[in-house]
Design a protein around this motif. Structure first.
Motif, PDB file in Angstrom:
ATOM      1  N   ILE A 251      48.700  -3.780  89.160  1.00  0.00           N
ATOM      2  CA  ILE A 251      47.562  -3.299  88.734  1.00  0.00           C
ATOM      3  C   ILE A 251      46.413  -4.691  88.708  1.00  0.00           C
ATOM      4  O   ILE A 251      45.527  -4.435  89.134  1.00  0.00           O
ATOM      5  CB  ILE A 251      47.801  -2.749  87.257  1.00  0.00           C
ATOM      6  CG1 ILE A 251      48.508  -1.339  87.348  1.00  0.00           C
ATOM      7  CG2 ILE A 251      46.306  -2.679  86.459  1.00  0.00           C
ATOM      8  CD1 ILE A 251      48.686  -0.549  86.139  1.00  0.00           C
ATOM      9  N   ASP A 252      47.202  -5.483  88.474  1.00  0.00           N
ATOM     10  CA  ASP A 252      46.123  -6.817  88.374  1.00  0.00           C
ATOM     11  C   ASP A 252      45.775  -7.082  89.852  1.00  0.00           C
ATOM     12  O   ASP A 252      44.564  -7.341  90.088  1.00  0.00           O
ATOM     13  CB  ASP A 252      46.934  -8.003  87.994  1.00  0.00           C
ATOM     14  CG  ASP A 252      46.920  -8.240  86.373  1.00  0.00           C
ATOM     15  OD1 ASP A 252      46.309  -7.653  85.620  1.00  0.00           O
ATOM     16  OD2 ASP A 252      47.901  -9.092  86.068  1.00  0.00           O
ATOM     17  N   ASP A 253      46.668  -6.841  90.805  1.00  0.00           N
ATOM     18  CA  ASP A 253      46.159  -6.975  92.420  1.00  0.00           C
ATOM     19  C   ASP A 253      44.916  -5.937  92.646  1.00  0.00           C
ATOM     20  O   ASP A 253      44.030  -6.175  93.306  1.00  0.00           O
ATOM     21  CB  ASP A 253      47.397  -6.708  93.153  1.00  0.00           C
ATOM     22  CG  ASP A 253      48.425  -7.875  93.093  1.00  0.00           C
ATOM     23  OD1 ASP A 253      48.006  -9.016  92.715  1.00  0.00           O
ATOM     24  OD2 ASP A 253      49.570  -7.426  93.432  1.00  0.00           O
ATOM     25  N   LEU A 254      45.062  -4.921  92.093  1.00  0.00           N
ATOM     26  CA  LEU A 254      43.990  -3.879  92.272  1.00  0.00           C
ATOM     27  C   LEU A 254      42.916  -4.007  91.682  1.00  0.00           C
ATOM     28  O   LEU A 254      41.867  -4.109  92.322  1.00  0.00           O
ATOM     29  CB  LEU A 254      44.584  -2.449  91.733  1.00  0.00           C
ATOM     30  CG  LEU A 254      43.537  -1.185  91.659  1.00  0.00           C
ATOM     31  CD1 LEU A 254      42.920  -0.928  93.026  1.00  0.00           C
ATOM     32  CD2 LEU A 254      43.952  -0.040  91.152  1.00  0.00           C
ATOM     33  N   LEU A 255      42.834  -4.526  90.391  1.00  0.00           N
ATOM     34  CA  LEU A 255      41.768  -5.090  89.635  1.00  0.00           C
ATOM     35  C   LEU A 255      41.030  -6.341  90.261  1.00  0.00           C
ATOM     36  O   LEU A 255      39.707  -6.433  90.416  1.00  0.00           O
ATOM     37  CB  LEU A 255      42.148  -5.256  88.336  1.00  0.00           C
ATOM     38  CG  LEU A 255      42.452  -4.047  87.334  1.00  0.00           C
ATOM     39  CD1 LEU A 255      43.012  -4.644  85.962  1.00  0.00           C
ATOM     40  CD2 LEU A 255      41.315  -3.324  87.389  1.00  0.00           C
ATOM     41  N   MET A 256      41.868  -7.156  91.027  1.00  0.00           N
ATOM     42  CA  MET A 256      41.123  -8.361  91.552  1.00  0.00           C
ATOM     43  C   MET A 256      40.363  -7.769  92.880  1.00  0.00           C
ATOM     44  O   MET A 256      39.591  -8.235  93.187  1.00  0.00           O
ATOM     45  CB  MET A 256      42.419  -9.347  91.856  1.00  0.00           C
ATOM     46  CG  MET A 256      42.953 -10.059  90.631  1.00  0.00           C
ATOM     47  SD  MET A 256      41.785 -11.018  89.954  1.00  0.00           S
ATOM     48  CE  MET A 256      41.544 -10.157  88.561  1.00  0.00           C
ATOM     49  N   PHE A 257      41.185  -6.787  93.643  1.00  0.00           N
ATOM     50  CA  PHE A 257      40.196  -6.532  94.622  1.00  0.00           C
ATOM     51  C   PHE A 257      39.072  -5.437  94.123  1.00  0.00           C
ATOM     52  O   PHE A 257      38.047  -5.671  94.909  1.00  0.00           O
ATOM     53  CB  PHE A 257      41.119  -5.456  95.374  1.00  0.00           C
ATOM     54  CG  PHE A 257      40.558  -4.362  96.457  1.00  0.00           C
ATOM     55  CD1 PHE A 257      40.111  -4.909  97.414  1.00  0.00           C
ATOM     56  CD2 PHE A 257      40.335  -3.029  96.148  1.00  0.00           C
ATOM     57  CE1 PHE A 257      39.643  -4.002  98.646  1.00  0.00           C
ATOM     58  CE2 PHE A 257      39.439  -2.334  96.956  1.00  0.00           C
ATOM     59  CZ  PHE A 257      39.095  -2.673  98.353  1.00  0.00           C
ATOM     60  N   ILE A 258      38.988  -4.902  93.267  1.00  0.00           N
ATOM     61  CA  ILE A 258      37.916  -4.068  92.674  1.00  0.00           C
ATOM     62  C   ILE A 258      36.791  -4.946  92.453  1.00  0.00           C
ATOM     63  O   ILE A 258      35.728  -4.968  92.460  1.00  0.00           O
ATOM     64  CB  ILE A 258      38.376  -3.073  91.465  1.00  0.00           C
ATOM     65  CG1 ILE A 258      39.142  -2.022  92.051  1.00  0.00           C
ATOM     66  CG2 ILE A 258      36.911  -2.946  90.956  1.00  0.00           C
ATOM     67  CD1 ILE A 258      39.521  -1.278  90.700  1.00  0.00           C
ATOM     68  N   LEU A 259      37.229  -6.316  91.910  1.00  0.00           N
ATOM     69  CA  LEU A 259      36.236  -7.266  91.329  1.00  0.00           C
ATOM     70  C   LEU A 259      35.805  -8.258  92.731  1.00  0.00           C
ATOM     71  O   LEU A 259      34.505  -8.686  92.526  1.00  0.00           O
ATOM     72  CB  LEU A 259      36.877  -8.275  90.277  1.00  0.00           C
ATOM     73  CG  LEU A 259      37.163  -7.482  88.837  1.00  0.00           C
ATOM     74  CD1 LEU A 259      37.918  -8.478  88.209  1.00  0.00           C
ATOM     75  CD2 LEU A 259      35.840  -7.465  88.358  1.00  0.00           C
ATOM     76  N   ASP A 260      36.552  -8.429  93.575  1.00  0.00           N
ATOM     77  CA  ASP A 260      36.129  -9.111  94.974  1.00  0.00           C
ATOM     78  C   ASP A 260      36.536  -8.428  96.068  1.00  0.00           C
ATOM     79  O   ASP A 260      37.634  -8.680  96.335  1.00  0.00           O
ATOM     80  CB  ASP A 260      36.870 -10.643  94.491  1.00  0.00           C
ATOM     81  CG  ASP A 260      36.282 -11.371  95.523  1.00  0.00           C
ATOM     82  OD1 ASP A 260      35.501 -11.254  96.283  1.00  0.00           O
ATOM     83  OD2 ASP A 260      37.148 -12.540  95.927  1.00  0.00           O
ATOM     84  N   ILE A 286      44.066   0.646  81.786  1.00  0.00           N
ATOM     85  CA  ILE A 286      42.949   0.461  80.515  1.00  0.00           C
ATOM     86  C   ILE A 286      42.754  -0.774  80.049  1.00  0.00           C
ATOM     87  O   ILE A 286      41.768  -1.615  79.927  1.00  0.00           O
ATOM     88  CB  ILE A 286      43.130   1.524  79.810  1.00  0.00           C
ATOM     89  CG1 ILE A 286      43.003   2.884  80.313  1.00  0.00           C
ATOM     90  CG2 ILE A 286      42.148   1.323  78.539  1.00  0.00           C
ATOM     91  CD1 ILE A 286      43.473   3.953  79.379  1.00  0.00           C
ATOM     92  N   ARG A 287      44.025  -1.427  79.622  1.00  0.00           N
ATOM     93  CA  ARG A 287      44.131  -2.626  78.992  1.00  0.00           C
ATOM     94  C   ARG A 287      43.598  -4.167  79.644  1.00  0.00           C
ATOM     95  O   ARG A 287      42.708  -4.776  79.408  1.00  0.00           O
ATOM     96  CB  ARG A 287      45.488  -2.946  78.365  1.00  0.00           C
ATOM     97  CG  ARG A 287      45.509  -4.352  77.508  1.00  0.00           C
ATOM     98  CD  ARG A 287      47.079  -4.390  76.980  1.00  0.00           C
ATOM     99  NE  ARG A 287      48.094  -4.623  78.151  1.00  0.00           N
ATOM    100  CZ  ARG A 287      47.953  -5.933  78.778  1.00  0.00           C
ATOM    101  NH1 ARG A 287      47.470  -6.827  78.051  1.00  0.00           N
ATOM    102  NH2 ARG A 287      49.069  -6.125  79.598  1.00  0.00           N
ATOM    103  N   ARG A 288      44.078  -4.011  80.915  1.00  0.00           N
ATOM    104  CA  ARG A 288      43.893  -5.041  81.948  1.00  0.00           C
ATOM    105  C   ARG A 288      42.245  -5.047  82.367  1.00  0.00           C
ATOM    106  O   ARG A 288      41.745  -5.950  82.592  1.00  0.00           O
ATOM    107  CB  ARG A 288      44.761  -5.042  83.079  1.00  0.00           C
ATOM    108  CG  ARG A 288      46.224  -5.207  82.697  1.00  0.00           C
ATOM    109  CD  ARG A 288      46.233  -6.732  82.036  1.00  0.00           C
ATOM    110  NE  ARG A 288      46.063  -7.752  83.073  1.00  0.00           N
ATOM    111  CZ  ARG A 288      45.258  -8.825  82.813  1.00  0.00           C
ATOM    112  NH1 ARG A 288      44.707  -9.195  81.540  1.00  0.00           N
ATOM    113  NH2 ARG A 288      45.008  -9.817  83.689  1.00  0.00           N
TER     114      ARG A 288
END
Length: 468
Positions: A251-260, A286-288
């Motif tokens: 999920i962190d990898d996914l969120l990093m992609f969404i941000l950049d 949700i939390r991350r």
């Protein structure tokens, strides 16, 4: 004279036991016999059904209680679903009528967890074995639960073949009731209804650009497809569609992609839609996301309104998390629903969520339907539950409990719930069956959001806001 040689094979001498020792042994035997006889007498007068787990007591009354089996996930130790069922059974057994004068007995059975790595063949094989074993239980009144659509759909065929009442409280797959099994009932609207409802609310609330994420289960893919259909028909855009996690990406990898990334920026989307069969995965996203400063609304399905998600994500992170619910916890006009909240809070120290309400309603529905039918025949009870749509409907804390001829809940209210950082509140409602050809088409009208003023009108006539 020749003397014979002595015989070396003479028998051993007999050692006489002292009389005192024999008396002690006889006394001990007498005490043992007395103890056994006494135990039998105590068992008979106390109503014990067995002695030492072996000898049946013919004088004890036969256990004629009716068994309800609740099937829930391995991951839930004492879920709200379990708590809701416990409360209902306790209240039913406390009444004089009970269920045709007989008490209910609960048996909880856990089914294996399902995630994106679970093979469908494994799930089907395991569920067929489990449901077949459950169907053979004596005095079985009904089965409630099965947390996953894959397990519920699989088990439904076994229960239908064995004429066992099955109330599916969690499964929302459209295929659950498509087979028209006589004794199978879905207590929640299907994925198509829920996804179109949440999509319609999102559009009417002014959101137009979405990131749509799901897991790889049939539930996730079906729900995200229905949501995307609802918003795109209304002129909105799915900026990006993808999976929440994979073997190579967290999920962190996914969120990093969404941000950049080079495909879209943070200004190109104004909301998320996420759907997963895993409560842990939902809560983690949700939390991350909130930890990384992504504060846009997060839309989802019925699993959003969950005590587990709220606890694991944290209440602060849950602000502007939005889901679908058959249960309106804010309802103040229904005395029965209000009393349920009081009783549940007293018994569990927490407010009931959707799963608690569904578990509770499943038990009380069984009581009402069986007592009205006057029979334990699953086929007869099923007919009464369906015919009630055209007579006097059954009712629960979630509202009218009405079913179509396939066993799918209908003719009731479904709600949109939104978290304000402290708790979920009902913000809109719509009556089902939902006309998916209307409301989501054309230019959506804006509704008032948190801290905003409505620019024009409100929800269409088929969707009524209940406060924000």
């Amino acid at each position: 004279m020749v003397q014979d040689e002595p015989d070396n094979q003479q028998p051993p001498k007999t050692v006489k036991r002292p009389r005192s020792t024999r008396r002690v042994v006889l006394a001990l035997l007498a005490v043992a016999v007395f103890a056994v006889v006494t135990a039998f007498m105590i068992a008979a007068f106390s109503g014990a059904s067995t002695l030492f787990g072996i000898v049946s007591n013919p004088l004890a009354p036969e256990d004629d209680s009716l068994k309800i089996v609740a099937v829930y996930s391995d991951g839930d130790e004492e879920s709200s679903f379990v708590s809701g069922i416990r409360l209902a059974v306790k209240q039913v057994n406390a009444t004089a009528e009970k269920v045709l004068g007989r008490e209910l007995k609960l048996e909880f059975i856990r089914e294996g967890n399902i995630n994106t790595t679970t093979e469908l063949e494994t799930t089907v094989s395991r569920t067929l074995s489990l449901s077949d074993r459950i169907s053979g239980l004596q005095n079985l009144l009904a089965v409630i639960g099965h947390e996953w659509s894959d397990t519920a759909v699989t088990a439904s065929s076994v229960y239908a073949r064995n004429d066992v009442l099955f109330l599916a409280t969690h499964a929302t797959a459209t295929s659950l009731t498509n087979h028209s099994f006589e004794t199978v009932f879905a207590l929640q609207p299907d994925n198509a209804t829920n996804a179109h409802l949440i999509g319609r609310y999102a559009i009417k609330s002014g959101y137009k650009n979405f990131i749509v994420l799901s897991d790889k289960t049939d539930y996730g893919k079906e729900s995200s497809n229905f949501f995307t259909e609802a918003i795109t028909k209304a002129g909105a855009t799915a900026v990006f569609r993808g999976y929440l996690t994979s073997a190579q990406r967290s999920i962190d990898d996914l969120l990093m992609f969404i941000l950049d990334n080079q495909l879209f920026s943070r200004n190109d989307y104004d909301a998320f839609f996420i759907v997963s069969s895993s409560l842990d995965e939902t809560a983690e996203f949700i939390r991350r996301a909130r930890d990384l400063g992504l504060t846009v609304p997060i839309f989802g399905m019925e699993y959003m309104f969950s005590e587990v998600v709220e606890q694991k994500a944290g209440r602060k992170a849950m602000k502007d998390v939005i889901g679908v619910s058959l249960y309106n916890r804010d309802s103040v006009g229904d005395a029965h629903a209000s009393q349920f909240i009081v009783d549940y809070l007293k018994a569990n120290g927490a407010m009931p969520d959707l799963n608690a309400a569904l578990g509770y309603d499943a038990v009380t529905l069984l009581r009402d339907a069986v007592n009205l039918t006057g029979s334990l025949s699953a086929d007869k009870v099923s007919d009464v539950m369906k015919i009630a749509r055209y007579k006097t409907a059954f009712s629960g804390v979630t509202g009218p409990l009405v079913f179509d001829r396939n066993g799918l809940i209908t003719d009731t209210e479904v709600y949109v719930v939104r978290h304000d950082g402290a708790t979920f509140h009902t913000v809109a409602g719509i009556t089902i069956p939902l006309d998916k050809s209307s409301g989501a088409d054309g230019d959506p009208e804006r509704v008032e959001g948190p801290g905003e003023a409505a620019e024009s009108g409100g929800l269409p006539p088929d969707m009524e806001t209940t406060g924000q």
